[in-house]
Design a protein around this motif. Structure first.
Motif, PDB file in Angstrom:
ATOM      1  N   ALA A   1       0.779  -1.234   0.000  1.00 25.37           N
ATOM      2  CA  ALA A   1       0.000   0.000   0.000  1.00 25.37           C
ATOM      3  C   ALA A   1       0.813   1.290   0.000  1.00 25.37           C
ATOM      4  CB  ALA A   1      -0.943   0.002   1.207  1.00 25.37           C
ATOM      5  N   HIS A   2       2.145   1.211  -0.040  1.00 29.95           N
ATOM      6  CA  HIS A   2       2.905   2.461   0.042  1.00 29.95           C
ATOM      7  C   HIS A   2       2.751   3.276  -1.238  1.00 29.95           C
ATOM      8  CE1 HIS A   2       6.106   5.348   0.634  1.00 29.95           C
ATOM      9  NE2 HIS A   2       6.079   5.020   1.910  1.00 29.95           N
ATOM     10  N   PRO A   3       2.509   4.584  -1.130  1.00 27.73           N
ATOM     11  CA  PRO A   3       2.247   5.399  -2.324  1.00 27.73           C
ATOM     12  C   PRO A   3       3.455   5.642  -3.210  1.00 27.73           C
ATOM     13  CG  PRO A   3       2.340   6.791  -0.371  1.00 27.73           C
ATOM     14  CD  PRO A   3       2.373   5.377   0.116  1.00 27.73           C
TER      15      PRO A   3
ATOM     16  N   HIS B   1       4.117   5.513   5.863  1.00 30.24           N
ATOM     17  CA  HIS B   1       5.211   6.405   6.234  1.00 30.24           C
ATOM     18  C   HIS B   1       6.539   5.660   6.351  1.00 30.24           C
ATOM     19  CE1 HIS B   1       2.067   9.256   8.280  1.00 30.24           C
ATOM     20  NE2 HIS B   1       1.915   9.155   6.965  1.00 30.24           N
ATOM     21  N   CYS B   2       6.575   4.424   5.869  1.00 31.35           N
ATOM     22  CA  CYS B   2       7.804   3.627   5.924  1.00 31.35           C
ATOM     23  C   CYS B   2       8.102   3.088   4.537  1.00 31.35           C
ATOM     24  CB  CYS B   2       7.647   2.472   6.922  1.00 31.35           C
ATOM     25  SG  CYS B   2       9.097   1.385   7.009  1.00 31.35           S
ATOM     26  N   HIS B   3       9.088   3.674   3.876  1.00 30.90           N
ATOM     27  CA  HIS B   3       9.413   3.241   2.520  1.00 30.90           C
ATOM     28  C   HIS B   3       9.831   1.773   2.476  1.00 30.90           C
ATOM     29  CE1 HIS B   3       9.968   7.636   1.482  1.00 30.90           C
ATOM     30  NE2 HIS B   3       9.265   7.188   0.462  1.00 30.90           N
ATOM     31  N   LEU B   4      10.962   1.469   3.121  1.00 32.47           N
ATOM     32  CA  LEU B   4      11.602   0.168   2.902  1.00 32.47           C
ATOM     33  C   LEU B   4      12.220  -0.386   4.182  1.00 32.47           C
ATOM     34  CD1 LEU B   4      13.278   1.264  -0.447  1.00 32.47           C
ATOM     35  CD2 LEU B   4      11.370  -0.343  -0.240  1.00 32.47           C
ATOM     36  N   GLY B   5      11.582  -0.069   5.311  1.00 35.50           N
ATOM     37  CA  GLY B   5      12.126  -0.481   6.596  1.00 35.50           C
ATOM     38  C   GLY B   5      11.358  -1.613   7.246  1.00 35.50           C
ATOM     39  N   GLU B   6      11.273  -1.576   8.567  1.00 38.18           N
ATOM     40  CA  GLU B   6      10.694  -2.678   9.327  1.00 38.18           C
ATOM     41  C   GLU B   6       9.194  -2.839   9.107  1.00 38.18           C
ATOM     42  OE1 GLU B   6      12.744  -4.657  10.566  1.00 38.18           O
ATOM     43  OE2 GLU B   6      14.511  -3.364  10.490  1.00 38.18           O
ATOM     44  N   HIS B   7       8.530  -1.784   8.644  1.00 38.23           N
ATOM     45  CA  HIS B   7       7.090  -1.858   8.376  1.00 38.23           C
ATOM     46  C   HIS B   7       6.822  -1.886   6.877  1.00 38.23           C
ATOM     47  CE1 HIS B   7       6.353  -1.227  12.625  1.00 38.23           C
ATOM     48  NE2 HIS B   7       7.176  -0.202  12.589  1.00 38.23           N
TER      49      HIS B   7
END
Length: 250
Positions: free
Chosen positions: A113-115, A136-142
C-alpha cells in the motif's frame, strides 16, 4: 526461450520467495514469457515479488522533476493540482520496467500500500508478504522488505546491477546510527491531495560499490540475453550491506 534457459540452473529455490529486479529493454523477451518462466521455476508453492515503485508521485524525485523540468511555474502548479492519488489496484509503475508492470497487472497479484515504494507479488505468500506496508515507511521494518528478510527470500538481478538492489535499503534502517530523516510528499486519497510525511533520507549512491564487495561465494550468475543474471540471498545482502555501510559511510 533459449535466452531464459539459464534461469533454471541458477539455484532459484522451488517453493521459495524470489524478488526480481529486471531490465528487458533491448531484448526480444516478452515480459509475460519471463514471468511465466520464473513462476515455472518457483513451482506452484513459490512466490514471485517485484518492486512496483511510483516515484512519479512526488515533488522531489528524479522522475517527477524530469516531468516538470521544462514547465513554467504556473503549469507545474496546475500539473500537481491534477495529480491522481496512488491506488494500489490501478496505479502503474512505468519506471520499474516491463516485468514489474506485467506482474502488477496479472490477475491474482497483490500489491502493498505504500504510495511511492510498493511491491507486487504473485503466489501463495503474496498477501502475507505485501500486508501492512505502512504509508510512512518506505523500505524499513514496516515494509515488505522486512518480511522478505524473515522469509529468507532470494534476489534475482536480471540484466541489472547492484545499483538497483532494493534490499540494501533495509540495511540503512538497521544501521547504527541510522541515516537522518527528511520530509517526503505524495498524493493520496483524492486528486491533488498532497500529504507530507517523514522517513529516512534513503541513499543508493554507493549501492554499486557495496555490491562489488559482496562475497562471490554467496552469488550465482549466468548470462541472459547478453547480460548477467545474478542470484543471492536477501538476508545475506542486507547483512553485508549493513556491515559495509558502517565502513564506507563514516
Amino acid at each position: 526461450m533459449t535466452d531464459l534457459h539459464a534461469l533454471a540452473g541458477l539455484g532459484i529455490r522451488r517453493g521459495g520467495v524470489l524478488v526480481v529486479h529486471s531490465s528487458l529493454s533491448g531484448t526480444r523477451l516478452r515480459a509475460t514469457v519471463v514471468r511465466d518462466k520464473l513462476l515455472d521455476v518457483l513451482g506452484p508453492h513459490g512466490t514471485l515479488v517485484v518492486p512496483a515503485f511510483t516515484p512519479e508521485n512526488s515533488t522531489t524525485s528524479t522522475a517527477h522533476l524530469e516531468r516538470v523540468a521544462r514547465m513554467p511555474d504556473r503549469e507545474v502548479a496546475e500539473f500537481r493540482a491534477k495529480m491522481p492519488p496512488f491506488e494500489p489496484d490501478t496505479t502503474p509503475c512505468p519506471s520499474m520496467g516491463m516485468l514489474a508492470e506485467c506482474v502488477r497487472i496479472t490477475p491474482g497479484a497483490v500489491r502493498s500500500a505504500h504510495p511511492q515504494t510498493s511491491f507486487a507479488a504473485l503466489g501463495p505468500r503474496a498477501a502475507e508478504l505485501m500486508d501492512g506496508h505502512h504509508p510512512h515507511c518506505h523500505l524499513g521494518e514496516h515494509s515488505p522488505l522486512a518480511r522478505l528478510y524473515e522469509a529468507d527470500a532470494q534476489v534475482l538481478l536480471l540484466r541489472v546491477g547492484f545499483g538497483v538492489c532494493t534490499a540494501f535499503h533495509l540495511a540503512e534502517y538497521r544501521s547504527v546510527p541510522p541515516p537522518p530523516r527528511r520530509p517526503y510528499h505524495c498524493v493520496m486519497g483524492a486528486i491533488g491531495n498532497w500529504i507530507t510525511y517523514e522517513d529516512l533520507a534513503l541513499d543508493d549512491s554507493d549501492f554499486t560499490e557495496i555490491g562489488a564487495s559482496f562475497p562471490p561465494g554467496l552469488l550465482t550468475a549466468a548470462d541472459v540475453a547478453g547480460r548477467p543474471a545474478t542470484l543471492f540471498g536477501l538476508r545475506a545482502a542486507v547483512d553485508h550491506a549493513r556491515r559495509t555501510m558502517t565502513e564506507i559511510r563514516r
